[in-house]
Design a protein around this motif. Sequence first.
Motif, PDB file in Angstrom:
ATOM      1  N   SER A  45       7.177  15.187  53.784  1.00 29.19           N
ATOM      2  CA  SER A  45       6.408  14.040  54.288  1.00 29.19           C
ATOM      3  C   SER A  45       5.266  13.709  53.350  1.00 29.19           C
ATOM      4  CB  SER A  45       5.837  14.346  55.672  1.00 29.19           C
ATOM      5  OG  SER A  45       6.854  14.593  56.581  1.00 29.19           O
ATOM      6  N   ASP A 175      10.792   8.706  57.094  1.00 25.06           N
ATOM      7  CA  ASP A 175      10.353  10.082  57.308  1.00 25.06           C
ATOM      8  C   ASP A 175      10.952  10.620  58.606  1.00 25.06           C
ATOM      9  OD1 ASP A 175       9.183  12.517  57.253  1.00 25.06           O
ATOM     10  OD2 ASP A 175       7.104  11.809  57.297  1.00 25.06           O
ATOM     11  N   GLU A 176      12.033  11.348  58.480  1.00 22.16           N
ATOM     12  CA  GLU A 176      12.742  11.898  59.641  1.00 22.16           C
ATOM     13  C   GLU A 176      12.887  10.870  60.756  1.00 22.16           C
ATOM     14  OE1 GLU A 176      11.998  15.857  60.813  1.00 22.16           O
ATOM     15  OE2 GLU A 176      10.887  16.361  59.003  1.00 22.16           O
TER      16      GLU A 176
HETATM   17 MG    MG Z   1       7.470  15.907  57.703  1.00 21.26          MG
END
Ligand code: MG
Lengths: 254, 299
Positions: A45, A175-176
């Motif tokens: 991240s 991000d995910e």
């Molecule tokens: Mg992360």
Amino acid sequence: MSDVMVKAANVHKSFGHVEVLKGIDLEVKNGEVFCLLGPSGSGKSTFLRCINHLERVTAGRLSVEGELIGYREVGDKLHEMKPKEIAAQRRDIGMVFQRFNLFPHLTALENVMQAPMKIRGVSKAEARTQALALLDRVGLSSRVDNYPGQLSGGQQQRVAIARALAMKPKLMLFDEPTSALDPELVGEVLDVMKDLAREGMTMIVVTHEIGFAREVADTVVFMDGGVVVEAGSPSQVIDNPQHDRTKSFLSKVL
Amino acid sequence: MSVAAPEAIKAVPIRHYGQWATAAVVIVAVGALVWSVGTNDAIQWNVVGDYLFRPEIFHGIGITLALTAFSMVAGIIGGILLAVMRLSGNPVLRTVSTGYLWIFRGTPVLVQLVIWFNLGLVFPAIGIGSLSTSTNDLISPFGAALLALALNEAAYMTEIVRGGILSVDPGQTEAAHALGYSGAKTMRLIVLPQAMRVIVPPTGNEVITMLKTTSLVYAIGAQDLFTEAYNFGSKNFTLFEMYLVACFWYLAMTTILTTLQSRLEKKYAKGSHAVPAGPGFGRVIGKVRMLRSPEGGAR
Ligand SMILES: [Mg+2]
Ligand SMILES: Nc1ncnc2c1ncn2[C@@H]1O[C@H](COP(=O)(O)OP(=O)(O)OP(=O)(O)O)[C@@H](O)[C@H]1O
């Protein structure tokens, strides 16, 4: 003009005394789907957030389309950019968050319309037409007047993707995007992302969806402890990993 | 095999003798008070009734309402500015805001009022060069009252607005920044509208408090309800009666405001625990926006 979209050269990032990124080198090509894998805390991240300057790089060089992010290089000195210039850079880079971060006081349609109107100066009518088209594209034409609180997680995330696309970005960061979703809702979001990949969008995706990475990614990078351990095609990194750390990680998530 | 339902319990309820006893005491005490005030020869009740609707009183009510409204509007705007300064990354702005709060919350509003009114004592003229006027001409009692109340209120509103801003998920700011919003646009379009639900209810309380605080301006003779009542009463030797008239009107106004306030509070409390977004909330914000901008009217 080269075909490199993102170039990271020895990128370091520290929070205080804690070094989270310890020299990242990688290149993302135009139109490429680039998947970042790695255990929790490995700095995925943080790296993604450096690309649109939500975090500032503390050493090394990070550029998008050859333009340094957040800094201007004058001679051999780096100057911090003004907030206005940073905002201008971010306009061309879309980001999709794990927790959607839709604006709860605006409807789905308004979420998608606002940035083009207020930031790009697009007319209301044009922004509306575009937003309706984008929401249709992510399969939500029937929910345009709903507030985020009235939508499922999968629907919210699709609105968030439409919101990012409305700024016509040249690069999308994910991000995910499916980690906060119930399992049965993951597919609908991944489908939208696959469409996007097929249309040639340059995408950097942090994900734990190994199936998605194998199917869609051009390049897969495995990160651990703030460094790139291994990079290559999905068949190399996922199906035939060379490093023990990659192997042990994959054995846990597969 | 079925088990017969057991017999319903018929217990002897606890007797609340204590409650009855206190109620009796309260009734006797209040009754005695009302009796002694109501039959007090020193209070001319017919005068209270006659003076309730005097033009001077209505003029005073007008001033009181104007002071309340204007100083609240200015206080809210000031509070937003100071809160944003307080939370900004700029250490100079942060310090200015902190210093402002320190001074204006650390001194009594009555003292501030008198200081603004008497500014002419230390600064006989205000302005630059030929563009200066006498301070006493510039600062009327009403002007001084407005200035003092607004500046003081701004300090209190700062804390309320700050709390509201901090209640908004930082992910909202991040999402806005990622889309290319500037700091100011993020605040105006994303953070403040969401902070409203936290800001509005205590602001309602501030309005009610302000309405009562305006009575302090009688110290500088700003012709509000209390000043008017006082002046009239001292002229006609009916001071106490006029105090009661003032009480009546303050109570009437705060009762109305309190009713509005509790409605507002209910509206904003809806869904405050669940997802940070309900249709109701959106509609409220929508209305706020409609009130604010004519372009929003078409929505
Ligand atoms: Mg992360
Ligand atoms: N703002 C911050 N201040 C201090 N430390 C931070 C901050 N943000 C991240 N970190 C630390 O940096 C490290 C890497 O975090 P990061 O979120 O990039 O990991 P990740 O690979 O995305 O993990 P996950 O899979 O859990 O999301 C973690 O140890 C985290 O605690």
